[in-house]
Scaffold this active site. Structure first.
Site, PDB file in Angstrom:
ATOM      1  N   ASP A 227       6.287 -83.400  15.601  1.00  0.00           N
ATOM      2  CA  ASP A 227       6.537 -82.079  16.176  1.00  0.00           C
ATOM      3  C   ASP A 227       6.142 -82.131  17.643  1.00  0.00           C
ATOM      4  OD1 ASP A 227       6.792 -79.461  16.935  1.00  0.00           O
ATOM      5  OD2 ASP A 227       5.911 -78.648  15.077  1.00  0.00           O
ATOM      6  N   GLU A 229       7.295 -79.892  19.898  1.00  0.00           N
ATOM      7  CA  GLU A 229       7.574 -78.504  20.321  1.00  0.00           C
ATOM      8  C   GLU A 229       9.067 -78.300  20.607  1.00  0.00           C
ATOM      9  OE1 GLU A 229       7.545 -75.495  19.859  1.00  0.00           O
ATOM     10  OE2 GLU A 229       5.492 -75.129  20.523  1.00  0.00           O
ATOM     11  N   ASN A 230       9.557 -77.260  19.980  1.00  0.00           N
ATOM     12  CA  ASN A 230      10.994 -76.963  19.987  1.00  0.00           C
ATOM     13  C   ASN A 230      11.796 -78.146  19.462  1.00  0.00           C
ATOM     14  OD1 ASN A 230      10.758 -74.321  21.082  1.00  0.00           O
ATOM     15  ND2 ASN A 230      10.300 -75.264  23.049  1.00  0.00           N
ATOM     16  N   GLY A 304       3.078 -74.965  16.383  1.00  0.00           N
ATOM     17  CA  GLY A 304       2.333 -74.740  17.618  1.00  0.00           C
ATOM     18  C   GLY A 304       2.211 -73.278  17.974  1.00  0.00           C
ATOM     19  N   ASP A 305       3.239 -72.493  17.601  1.00  0.00           N
ATOM     20  CA  ASP A 305       3.253 -71.060  17.892  1.00  0.00           C
ATOM     21  C   ASP A 305       2.765 -70.243  16.696  1.00  0.00           C
ATOM     22  OD1 ASP A 305       5.299 -71.442  16.133  1.00  0.00           O
ATOM     23  OD2 ASP A 305       6.901 -70.783  17.474  1.00  0.00           O
ATOM     24  N   HIS A 424       6.262 -65.515  -9.638  1.00  0.00           N
ATOM     25  CA  HIS A 424       5.827 -64.516  -8.656  1.00  0.00           C
ATOM     26  C   HIS A 424       6.877 -64.416  -7.564  1.00  0.00           C
ATOM     27  CE1 HIS A 424       4.449 -67.620  -5.725  1.00  0.00           C
ATOM     28  NE2 HIS A 424       4.048 -68.285  -6.784  1.00  0.00           N
ATOM     29  N   ASN A 426       7.020 -62.121  -3.818  1.00  0.00           N
ATOM     30  CA  ASN A 426       6.213 -61.207  -2.993  1.00  0.00           C
ATOM     31  C   ASN A 426       4.915 -60.853  -3.712  1.00  0.00           C
ATOM     32  OD1 ASN A 426       7.983 -61.252  -0.897  1.00  0.00           O
ATOM     33  ND2 ASN A 426       9.026 -59.351  -1.475  1.00  0.00           N
ATOM     34  N   PHE A 427       4.386 -61.811  -4.458  1.00  0.00           N
ATOM     35  CA  PHE A 427       3.096 -61.739  -5.149  1.00  0.00           C
ATOM     36  C   PHE A 427       3.093 -60.789  -6.343  1.00  0.00           C
ATOM     37  CE2 PHE A 427       2.141 -62.610  -0.566  1.00  0.00           C
ATOM     38  CZ  PHE A 427       2.057 -63.979  -0.722  1.00  0.00           C
ATOM     39  N   ASP A 443       7.407 -71.174  -7.989  1.00  0.00           N
ATOM     40  CA  ASP A 443       6.962 -69.790  -8.214  1.00  0.00           C
ATOM     41  C   ASP A 443       6.598 -69.553  -9.687  1.00  0.00           C
ATOM     42  OD1 ASP A 443       7.503 -69.204  -5.552  1.00  0.00           O
ATOM     43  OD2 ASP A 443       9.294 -68.012  -5.956  1.00  0.00           O
ATOM     44  N   ASP A 496     -10.166 -58.526 -14.231  1.00  0.00           N
ATOM     45  CA  ASP A 496      -8.703 -58.343 -14.212  1.00  0.00           C
ATOM     46  C   ASP A 496      -7.946 -59.670 -14.268  1.00  0.00           C
ATOM     47  OD1 ASP A 496      -9.232 -55.624 -13.954  1.00  0.00           O
ATOM     48  OD2 ASP A 496      -8.514 -55.462 -11.887  1.00  0.00           O
TER      49      ASP A 496
HETATM   50  O1  AHR Z   1      -4.818 -52.659 -14.580  1.00  0.00           O
HETATM   51  C1  AHR Z   1      -5.786 -51.670 -14.900  1.00  0.00           C
HETATM   52  C2  AHR Z   1      -6.761 -51.450 -13.764  1.00  0.00           C
HETATM   53  O2  AHR Z   1      -6.091 -51.037 -12.591  1.00  0.00           O
HETATM   54  C3  AHR Z   1      -7.542 -52.627 -13.299  1.00  0.00           C
HETATM   55  O3  AHR Z   1      -8.559 -53.000 -14.149  1.00  0.00           O
HETATM   56  C4  AHR Z   1      -8.067 -52.120 -12.010  1.00  0.00           C
HETATM   57  O4  AHR Z   1      -8.476 -53.153 -11.134  1.00  0.00           O
HETATM   58  C5  AHR Z   1      -6.922 -51.291 -11.456  1.00  0.00           C
HETATM   59  O5  AHR Z   1      -7.380 -50.093 -10.931  1.00  0.00           O
HETATM   60  O1  AHR Z   2       5.288 -64.552  -4.322  1.00  0.00           O
HETATM   61  C1  AHR Z   2       5.210 -65.156  -3.029  1.00  0.00           C
HETATM   62  C2  AHR Z   2       6.570 -65.607  -2.528  1.00  0.00           C
HETATM   63  O2  AHR Z   2       7.452 -64.512  -2.418  1.00  0.00           O
HETATM   64  C3  AHR Z   2       7.325 -66.533  -3.420  1.00  0.00           C
HETATM   65  O3  AHR Z   2       6.855 -67.862  -3.380  1.00  0.00           O
HETATM   66  C4  AHR Z   2       8.720 -66.430  -2.863  1.00  0.00           C
HETATM   67  O4  AHR Z   2       9.718 -66.710  -3.812  1.00  0.00           O
HETATM   68  C5  AHR Z   2       8.803 -64.999  -2.405  1.00  0.00           C
HETATM   69  O5  AHR Z   2       9.269 -64.945  -1.096  1.00  0.00           O
HETATM   70  O1  AHR Z   3       8.838 -77.823  17.205  1.00  0.00           O
HETATM   71  C1  AHR Z   3       8.958 -77.061  16.041  1.00  0.00           C
HETATM   72  C2  AHR Z   3       8.301 -75.727  16.164  1.00  0.00           C
HETATM   73  O2  AHR Z   3       8.998 -74.916  17.078  1.00  0.00           O
HETATM   74  C3  AHR Z   3       6.896 -75.683  16.674  1.00  0.00           C
HETATM   75  O3  AHR Z   3       5.912 -76.111  15.770  1.00  0.00           O
HETATM   76  C4  AHR Z   3       6.738 -74.227  16.981  1.00  0.00           C
HETATM   77  O4  AHR Z   3       5.767 -73.978  17.955  1.00  0.00           O
HETATM   78  C5  AHR Z   3       8.140 -73.824  17.449  1.00  0.00           C
HETATM   79  O5  AHR Z   3       8.545 -72.681  16.752  1.00  0.00           O
END
Ligand code: AHR
Ligand code: AHR
Ligand code: AHR
Length: 506
Positions: A227, A229-230, A304-305, A424, A426-427, A443, A496
């Site tokens: 890498d 840069e760019n 780098g950025d 998963h 977006n978690f 995922d 949980d």
């Molecule tokens: O999922 C039930 C409850 O919701 C979890 O125990 C708590 O962390 C959240 O408020």
């Molecule tokens: O759940 C986190 C990420 O969200 C997953 O890896 C991806 O599939 C989505 O963008």
């Molecule tokens: O060179 C690839 C990437 O381009 C660098 O890591 C980043 O700084 C820029 O977006």
């Protein structure tokens, strides 16, 4: 070939070690020193990189009380004391907060700040890595690498002794050759001191992954590239260079070095054999890369950025002053092979059997009659018992499969919707059809461990090991122990994320 002076230096070093009574083989940085290109930064969570180094390798912070501790080698020059981490982090979560510089220059790596791009943590900082996402053994002794998920990054924008301008430097890193993606940019090396893209030639870092946004090599990747840069460069010209091979080793040694109008890419299986040279020659004939304008910051896991889309795993790496000889690098590769990197279990706690049907009961006091279930694509918890309908029993039953993204862990196929798995996105936990993609497979891969509250299992995400199956307001997520999302709340976290696993209702 070794020069006479380097042989003499090596002998003096060896004698010195005998004289001090510590008969430890020379470490990578001892070898770079003997070659006249000393390490100016040496980072590893797995082992000491100097035979005499007995100081701290890294710092971890635990979720239970936010206190920290330093992890050192078991003995000078040795493997990290993973047992000390395991004791400190028992029944809670741990993050790697500092990766110490062993060179004595204080070039430590810490949580990367925002730059051209912001990280996902508060104030735009990047995430810290889980301390337990990348367990390995070295010569049979357990240690942990740095598992970089997208969003994770470390940096030092005030490093000392690193190359600036067109000055010569070398660097290598030992990485997981099976953990990569095409995002920008899983890097280790020299970058901008302000975390912004300041132009061509302002970086010189190892890149590993299968991005084709700039350069590429033969096959479909992943590749070791530079890498600069760019541009990720795989050889003389921008774009594809057939001499840079796809890597398929579990453990890979990646090396980049550069000096005025000369640079090289080298790579090897870190567990056996020797380094190959994938490119060695003049600088790219693209404006801005000759001479170079290196700035001397150090990055790990990001561009780098502060581009934060990439993933990968780092075990050890160094940067040198001066352009190391091939012979010096070859002796370092022999040292890495002798360290005997090997895989070890990613799971613990009550065992799961592939092919069996299971149900997962919540253990939080509110919810002990609730089981992990799904309603359409939404994963939630529902009250289920032996007198529930067959439909509900099936919604709360999962077939255990070998992990789609890593067979050392598991995937969970819906009993009522064959071919669909818990993944998963977006978690949030969803039940989606397996589309066959690497992204889906990763995922949908989870690594059970002993339950954090002492009951059953906690189900860690393979690809985001700071995150676990959690119910929050009776909906399923992968959650971290504290963080920016509501479902990351530290309150009630251990309960949980702990599930008692039994034979499936259906
Ligand atoms: O999922 C039930 C409850 O919701 C979890 O125990 C708590 O962390 C959240 O408020
Ligand atoms: O759940 C986190 C990420 O969200 C997953 O890896 C991806 O599939 C989505 O963008
Ligand atoms: O060179 C690839 C990437 O381009 C660098 O890591 C980043 O700084 C820029 O977006």
């Amino acid at each position: 070939m070794f020069s006479r002076t380097s042989v003499e230096r090596t002998c003096v070093l060896a004698l010195g070690l005998v004289a001090t009574g510590s008969l430890v083989a020379a470490g990578p940085c001892d070898l770079f020193s003997s070659g006249g290109t000393p390490c100016i930064a040496a980072h590893s969570t797995t082992r000491a990189l100097y035979s005499a180094y007995a100081g701290s390798l890294y710092q971890v912070k635990r979720g239970s009380d936010n206190t920290t501790t330093n992890i050192a080698p078991l003995s000078a020059g040795g493997v990290a004391n993973a047992a000390a981490q395991d004791t400190f982090c028992a029944s809670t979560t741990c993050l790697i907060t500092i990766i110490y510089d062993q060179s004595g220059r204080g070039n430590h790596l810490t949580q990367a700040p925002p730059g051209g791009f912001s990280g996902p943590e508060s104030n735009g900082y990047d995430n810290l890595a889980s301390a337990t996402g990348a367990p390995v053994t070295l010569n049979g002794q357990k240690a942990y690498g740095v598992f970089i998920s997208p969003g994770t990054g470390y940096r030092n924008n005030a490093a000392s002794g690193t190359a600036t301008g067109d000055a010569a430097e070398g660097m290598y890193a030992v990485l997981d050759g099976t953990h990569y993606n095409g995002g920008c940019c899983f890097d280790y090396g020299n970058a901008e001191t302000n975390s912004h893209d300041t132009g061509n030639g302002h970086m010189e870092a190892i890149y590993f992954g299968d991005s084709t946004s700039w350069g590429s090599g033969s096959g479909s990747g992943p590749w070791v590239m530079a890498d600069l840069e760019n541009g990720l460069f795989s050889g003389l010209s921008a774009g594809n260079n057939a001499g840079d091979p796809s890597i398929s080793y579990r453990f890979v040694t990646a090396a980049i070095k550069g000096e005025p109008n000369q640079w090289a890419i080298r790579g090897a299986n870190a567990a056996s054999g020797s380094l190959s040279t994938y490119y060695s020659g003049v600088r790219p004939s693209v404006s801005g890369y000759n001479p170079m304008s290196k700035e001397g910051a150090i990055i790990l896991g990001i561009g780098g950025d502060n581009s934060v889309s990439a993933q990968g795993t780092f075990y050890e790496g160094v940067m040198t002053s001066g352009y190391p000889s091939d012979a010096t690098e070859n002796s370092v590769q022999a040292n890495i092979v002798a360290a005997k990197y090997a895989t070890t279990a990613l799971t613990s706690g009550p065992a799961l059997t592939v092919g069996s049907s299971i149900s997962l009961r919540a253990t939080t006091a509110c919810c002990t009659t609730r089981y992990l279930a799904h309603t359409g694509t939404t994963v939630n918890t529902q009250v289920v018992s032996s007198s529930s309908t067959t439909a509900l029993k099936q919604q709360a039953s999962w077939t255990v499969r070998a992990g789609l993204g890593n067979s050392a862990c598991f995937s969970f196929e819906s009993v009522d919707t064959a071919g669909s798995y818990i993944r998963h996105y977006n978690f949030a936990l969803l039940v989606n059809a397996n589309d066959g993609s690497k992204q889906f497979h990763e995922d949908a891969t989870f690594c059970p461990q002993t339950g954090l509250n002492g009951q059953g299992n906690s189900i860690r995400s393979w690809s985001y090991p700071t995150r676990y199956f959690r119910h929050y307001s009776n909906v399923g997520y992968i959650a971290s122990n504290g963080g920016v999302h509501t479902f990351d709340a530290a309150t009630s976290f251990n309960d949980d994320v702990s599930w008692v696993i039994s034979t499936g209702f259906a």
